[in-house]
Design a protein around this motif. Structure first.
Motif, PDB file in Angstrom:
ATOM      1  N   ALA A 146       0.846  -1.201   0.000  1.00  0.00           N
ATOM      2  CA  ALA A 146       0.000   0.000   0.000  1.00  0.00           C
ATOM      3  C   ALA A 146       0.875   1.242   0.000  1.00  0.00           C
ATOM      4  CB  ALA A 146      -0.924  -0.001   1.201  1.00  0.00           C
ATOM      5  N   SER A 147       1.956   1.242   0.807  1.00  0.00           N
ATOM      6  CA  SER A 147       2.862   2.394   0.849  1.00  0.00           C
ATOM      7  C   SER A 147       3.505   2.590  -0.512  1.00  0.00           C
ATOM      8  CB  SER A 147       3.943   2.187   1.902  1.00  0.00           C
ATOM      9  OG  SER A 147       3.378   2.089   3.184  1.00  0.00           O
ATOM     10  N   GLY A 148       3.930   1.471  -1.101  1.00  0.00           N
ATOM     11  CA  GLY A 148       4.548   1.564  -2.430  1.00  0.00           C
ATOM     12  C   GLY A 148       3.592   2.138  -3.447  1.00  0.00           C
ATOM     13  N   GLN A 149       2.332   1.725  -3.365  1.00  0.00           N
ATOM     14  CA  GLN A 149       1.340   2.243  -4.319  1.00  0.00           C
ATOM     15  C   GLN A 149       1.078   3.724  -4.059  1.00  0.00           C
ATOM     16  OE1 GLN A 149      -2.091  -0.249  -3.974  1.00  0.00           O
ATOM     17  NE2 GLN A 149      -1.120  -1.989  -5.014  1.00  0.00           N
ATOM     18  N   ILE A 150       1.014   4.103  -2.775  1.00  0.00           N
ATOM     19  CA  ILE A 150       0.773   5.511  -2.441  1.00  0.00           C
ATOM     20  C   ILE A 150       1.963   6.355  -2.897  1.00  0.00           C
ATOM     21  CG2 ILE A 150       0.560   7.142  -0.521  1.00  0.00           C
ATOM     22  CD1 ILE A 150      -1.095   5.024   0.913  1.00  0.00           C
ATOM     23  N   ILE A 151       3.151   5.867  -2.629  1.00  0.00           N
ATOM     24  CA  ILE A 151       4.341   6.609  -3.014  1.00  0.00           C
ATOM     25  C   ILE A 151       4.412   6.710  -4.538  1.00  0.00           C
ATOM     26  CG2 ILE A 151       6.863   6.544  -3.036  1.00  0.00           C
ATOM     27  CD1 ILE A 151       6.731   5.393  -0.216  1.00  0.00           C
ATOM     28  N   ALA A 152       4.111   5.592  -5.197  1.00  0.00           N
ATOM     29  CA  ALA A 152       4.178   5.602  -6.652  1.00  0.00           C
ATOM     30  C   ALA A 152       3.154   6.574  -7.227  1.00  0.00           C
ATOM     31  CB  ALA A 152       3.934   4.210  -7.211  1.00  0.00           C
ATOM     32  N   ARG A 153       2.005   6.701  -6.586  1.00  0.00           N
ATOM     33  CA  ARG A 153       0.988   7.636  -7.065  1.00  0.00           C
ATOM     34  C   ARG A 153       1.380   9.069  -6.783  1.00  0.00           C
ATOM     35  NH1 ARG A 153      -3.989   6.363  -4.214  1.00  0.00           N
ATOM     36  NH2 ARG A 153      -3.250   4.314  -3.786  1.00  0.00           N
ATOM     37  N   ASN A 154       1.941   9.309  -5.628  1.00  0.00           N
ATOM     38  CA  ASN A 154       2.204  10.679  -5.216  1.00  0.00           C
ATOM     39  C   ASN A 154       3.594  11.176  -5.644  1.00  0.00           C
ATOM     40  OD1 ASN A 154      -0.289  10.854  -4.050  1.00  0.00           O
ATOM     41  ND2 ASN A 154       0.425  10.233  -2.030  1.00  0.00           N
ATOM     42  N   HIS A 155       4.484  10.375  -5.967  1.00  0.00           N
ATOM     43  CA  HIS A 155       5.835  10.815  -6.355  1.00  0.00           C
ATOM     44  C   HIS A 155       6.059  10.562  -7.820  1.00  0.00           C
ATOM     45  CE1 HIS A 155       7.637  11.845  -2.494  1.00  0.00           C
ATOM     46  NE2 HIS A 155       6.809  10.954  -1.977  1.00  0.00           N
ATOM     47  N   ASN A 156       6.781  11.483  -8.389  1.00  0.00           N
ATOM     48  CA  ASN A 156       7.169  11.301  -9.777  1.00  0.00           C
ATOM     49  C   ASN A 156       8.671  11.480  -9.840  1.00  0.00           C
ATOM     50  OD1 ASN A 156       7.499  14.033  -9.574  1.00  0.00           O
ATOM     51  ND2 ASN A 156       5.608  14.500 -10.655  1.00  0.00           N
ATOM     52  N   ALA A 157       9.230  11.620 -11.053  1.00  0.00           N
ATOM     53  CA  ALA A 157      10.677  11.726 -11.212  1.00  0.00           C
ATOM     54  C   ALA A 157      11.186  13.041 -10.674  1.00  0.00           C
ATOM     55  CB  ALA A 157      11.044  11.589 -12.691  1.00  0.00           C
ATOM     56  N   VAL A 158      10.481  14.112 -10.784  1.00  0.00           N
ATOM     57  CA  VAL A 158      10.903  15.422 -10.293  1.00  0.00           C
ATOM     58  C   VAL A 158      10.952  15.381  -8.784  1.00  0.00           C
ATOM     59  CG1 VAL A 158      10.280  17.870 -10.230  1.00  0.00           C
ATOM     60  CG2 VAL A 158       9.910  16.540 -12.296  1.00  0.00           C
ATOM     61  N   ALA A 159       9.970  14.849  -8.143  1.00  0.00           N
ATOM     62  CA  ALA A 159       9.926  14.785  -6.682  1.00  0.00           C
ATOM     63  C   ALA A 159      11.025  13.872  -6.182  1.00  0.00           C
ATOM     64  CB  ALA A 159       8.572  14.287  -6.211  1.00  0.00           C
ATOM     65  N   ASP A 160      11.345  12.849  -6.919  1.00  0.00           N
ATOM     66  CA  ASP A 160      12.403  11.924  -6.494  1.00  0.00           C
ATOM     67  C   ASP A 160      13.759  12.629  -6.578  1.00  0.00           C
ATOM     68  OD1 ASP A 160      10.727   9.800  -5.923  1.00  0.00           O
ATOM     69  OD2 ASP A 160      11.005   8.786  -7.839  1.00  0.00           O
ATOM     70  N   ARG A 161      14.001  13.476  -7.614  1.00  0.00           N
ATOM     71  CA  ARG A 161      15.272  14.185  -7.739  1.00  0.00           C
ATOM     72  C   ARG A 161      15.436  15.164  -6.596  1.00  0.00           C
ATOM     73  NH1 ARG A 161      15.068  15.470 -13.508  1.00  0.00           N
ATOM     74  NH2 ARG A 161      15.873  13.543 -14.200  1.00  0.00           N
ATOM     75  N   ALA A 162      14.410  15.832  -6.238  1.00  0.00           N
ATOM     76  CA  ALA A 162      14.485  16.790  -5.156  1.00  0.00           C
ATOM     77  C   ALA A 162      14.809  16.092  -3.848  1.00  0.00           C
ATOM     78  CB  ALA A 162      13.177  17.535  -5.026  1.00  0.00           C
ATOM     79  N   LEU A 163      14.225  14.898  -3.609  1.00  0.00           N
ATOM     80  CA  LEU A 163      14.501  14.134  -2.389  1.00  0.00           C
ATOM     81  C   LEU A 163      15.958  13.656  -2.403  1.00  0.00           C
ATOM     82  CD1 LEU A 163      11.319  11.955  -1.806  1.00  0.00           C
ATOM     83  CD2 LEU A 163      12.201  13.693  -0.321  1.00  0.00           C
ATOM     84  N   ASP A 165      18.530  14.990  -3.978  1.00  0.00           N
ATOM     85  CA  ASP A 165      19.413  16.171  -3.811  1.00  0.00           C
ATOM     86  C   ASP A 165      19.418  16.578  -2.341  1.00  0.00           C
ATOM     87  OD1 ASP A 165      20.079  16.163  -6.436  1.00  0.00           O
ATOM     88  OD2 ASP A 165      18.548  17.651  -7.019  1.00  0.00           O
ATOM     89  N   LYS A 166      18.325  16.601  -1.731  1.00  0.00           N
ATOM     90  CA  LYS A 166      18.228  17.007  -0.315  1.00  0.00           C
ATOM     91  C   LYS A 166      19.003  16.012   0.551  1.00  0.00           C
ATOM     92  CE  LYS A 166      14.762  18.040   3.110  1.00  0.00           C
ATOM     93  NZ  LYS A 166      13.387  18.000   3.482  1.00  0.00           N
ATOM     94  N   ALA A 167      18.919  14.700   0.248  1.00  0.00           N
ATOM     95  CA  ALA A 167      19.622  13.692   1.016  1.00  0.00           C
ATOM     96  C   ALA A 167      21.123  13.849   0.833  1.00  0.00           C
ATOM     97  CB  ALA A 167      19.175  12.289   0.609  1.00  0.00           C
ATOM     98  N   ILE A 168      21.559  14.165  -0.373  1.00  0.00           N
ATOM     99  CA  ILE A 168      22.995  14.312  -0.625  1.00  0.00           C
ATOM    100  C   ILE A 168      23.496  15.565   0.075  1.00  0.00           C
ATOM    101  CG2 ILE A 168      24.706  14.740  -2.420  1.00  0.00           C
ATOM    102  CD1 ILE A 168      23.094  12.944  -4.264  1.00  0.00           C
ATOM    103  N   ALA A 169      22.764  16.617   0.055  1.00  0.00           N
ATOM    104  CA  ALA A 169      23.178  17.883   0.659  1.00  0.00           C
ATOM    105  C   ALA A 169      23.284  17.743   2.165  1.00  0.00           C
ATOM    106  CB  ALA A 169      22.161  18.975   0.292  1.00  0.00           C
TER     107      ALA A 169
END
Length: 171
Positions: A146-163, A165-169
């Motif tokens: 369910a979490s995977g489905q929710i994440i897959a619905r709510n996140h896209n490639a742009v949101a993943d890049r921002a996450l 970048d934030k983790a690396i920073a």
């Protein structure tokens, strides 16, 4: 010689005065004297004494045998009584042993029942734990899906890049 008395019976006599009764008496007297002279009364008395001694010996043997038989009868009666006492003691011992065996079997049976109940309870508890673990695992898989489905619905490639970048920073 015989005297004739005119038709009557005449008894014979010897030497004119010895009649038949005197001859028989004289023969008996000579016979008795010969028997006494040869010791016949001693022989007869000795034979009777020997027979009496033999009978007395047989009576003594019979008394001795009777005493032995009585002693033997008493001995066997005592043995029978002893055997009966031994048999009664053996029977009583067997009853005690049987009672102890029954008591031990009852104790062992009760202990085995308790052990089997504990084993059954342990199996039930184990099965309950396994069911709870399986249920948790299913719930975790369902939650992850369910979490995977929710994440897959709510996140896209742009949101993943921002996450990313934030983790690396943050390092």
């Amino acid at each position: 010689m015989t005297e004739d008395h005119g038709g009557e019976h005449v008894e014979p006599v010897a030497f004119g005065f010895i009649g038949p009764g005197a001859w028989v008496s004289l023969a008996m007297l000579v016979f008795i004297i010969i028997l006494l002279w040869k010791g016949v009364p001693k022989l007869v008395a000795g034979g009777l004494d020997a027979r009496i001694a033999a009978i007395r010996e047989q009576l003594d043997d019979a008394k001795r045998l009777r005493g032995e038989a009585e002693a033997l009868r008493k001995e066997y009666a005592d043995k029978i009584a002893g055997a009966e006492r031994d048999a009664e003691a053996m029977l009583e011992n067997a009853r005690r042993e049987a009672g102890a065996i029954v008591e031990r079997a009852e104790t062992d049976t009760a202990a085995m029942i308790v052990r089997r109940e504990r084993m059954a309870q342990d199996k039930i508890a184990g099965a309950e734990r396994a069911a709870v673990e399986e249920l948790r695992a299913k719930a975790a898989r369902a939650s992850a899906e369910a979490s995977g489905q929710i994440i897959a619905r709510n996140h896209n490639a742009v949101a993943d890049r921002a996450l990313v970048d934030k983790a690396i920073a943050s390092f």
